[in-house]
Design an enzyme around this catalytic site. Structure first.
Site: not given
Length: 362
Positions: A183-185
């Site tokens: 997942l994105d940060k």
């Protein structure tokens, strides 16, 4: 011809190639890390191995980076490029920091096999993890916004991978500590992580075969208009006008990959909408790009046209539902995760109601 001055060396972890480790794990993954503020003090204090080489006639007029790869084949090209950038490669007594520089027969090449931030990234750290489910083969975790999944430029430590290595002895024997998707940060929510090689291999196959159901809650700007369900089938590649972004592209003109997202409106308001996004592929920034392409960029997602908002300081995206058959037992598993406080505050800000995790059945 080569000679070595043998001193203790702490260099790239054996068997860990960062480029290979990152391949295929682009599920809404970040394109670039934040500015790297770490120092090289630890690297400078560590003992290094110095290797000296003489360029052969056969290597005359060959690029320096290719010659380095021939002289030091046991390490990844990415690691050797880092050494060059750190000034650890010398050609005829002078620092050689340009990979494309040409060498000549008889040139003297010296390489200091220093540890780099990348090579030391795969280390155990005592960091908290919100574990939703655990058995001998897998974990399901609730990743908070702000936590990077995998070490990368600007985030060589403090990642989920470091936390997994610190928490679980089994993770240390698995590629990427068992991480099979990302997942994105600044995206929160559910992730599955393998704890055994059997489970990891099976989960990778299942994700490729689209047997893992991943659903997200997202807050889009502007009220939703038209059909409550929209099927977006639009290839995604790097934005040809800005290499730090992704974009919907035409595959006959630009490189990219097919991408499919189903978007269903759950609540509509005067300024925005709450939607459920179901992934059928896992491309970098897929939901963010597809929502922007249908004129509903995510609230707070300034990279893709979203406006900043006082209620939430990131893109309003949360992986709320994860469903898949257990990779070893075959048991059907369904996990739900309520949105965090900042997303709830953003919903309240726009007067959008949230009635609990939708889609509770497989």
């Amino acid at each position: 011809m080569a000679s070595k001055k043998k001193t203790p060396a702490a260099v790239e972890q054996p068997g860990v190639d960062f480029e290979e480790a990152s391949a295929g794990l682009d599920d809404n993954a970040s394109l670039a890390g934040e500015q790297d503020t770490d120092t090289d003090e630890d690297n400078e204090s560590a003992a290094v191995e110095v290797r000296d080489f003489v360029v052969s006639v056969a290597q005359h007029a060959v690029r320096l980076d290719k010659v380095l790869a021939e002289f030091v084949p046991e390490f990844s090209r990415s690691y050797l490029q880092q050494l060059q950038a750190a000034g650890a490669v010398a050609l005829n007594g002078k620092q050689a920091m340009k990979p494309a520089a040409k060498v000549a027969a008889g040139d003297l090449l010296r390489v200091e096999m220093r540890p780099t931030q990348q090579s030391q990234a795969f280390k155990a750290e005592d960091l908290p993890i919100d574990v939703v489910y655990e058995d001998e083969h897998l974990l399901v975790v609730n990743k908070p916004a702000g936590l990077v999944v995998h070490p990368a430029a600007g985030n060589w430590s403090g990642t989920l991978l470091n936390a997994l290595l610190g928490r679980d002895e089994q993770a240390r024997g698995l590629p990427r500590a068992g991480i099979v998707h990302r997942l994105d940060k600044d995206t929160s929510g559910l992730m599955v992580v393998a704890r055994s090689r059997q489970a990891m291999d099976a989960l990778v196959r299942m994700i490729a075969a689209r047997e893992v159901s991943r659903q997200y809650l997202a807050i889009g700007q502007r009220p939703w208009v038209g059909s409550p369900v929209r099927h977006v089938n639009a290839p995604i590649g790097r934005d040809p006008r800005n290499r730090l972004r992704m974009a919907v592209v035409e595959l006959d003109r630009n490189p990219g990959k097919t991408a499919q997202t189903d978007i269903e409106v759950l609540e509509n308001g005067a300024d925005g909408c709450l939607v459920r996004c179901t992934l059928h592929t896992g491309r970098t920034h897929q939901i963010r790009v597809h929502m922007a392409s249908v004129h509903h960029p995510l609230l707070g997602d300034t990279m893709y046209g979203g406006l900043p908002n006082e209620a939430i300081s990131r893109q309003a995206l949360h992986a709320f539902r994860l469903a898949f058959p257990h990779p070893v037992t075959g048991q059907e598993l369904v996990f739900l995760c309520e949105p965090p406080d900042d997303m709830r505050a953003a919903l309240d800000f726009w007067g959008l109601r949230y009635n609990g995790a939708p889609g509770s059945s497989v």
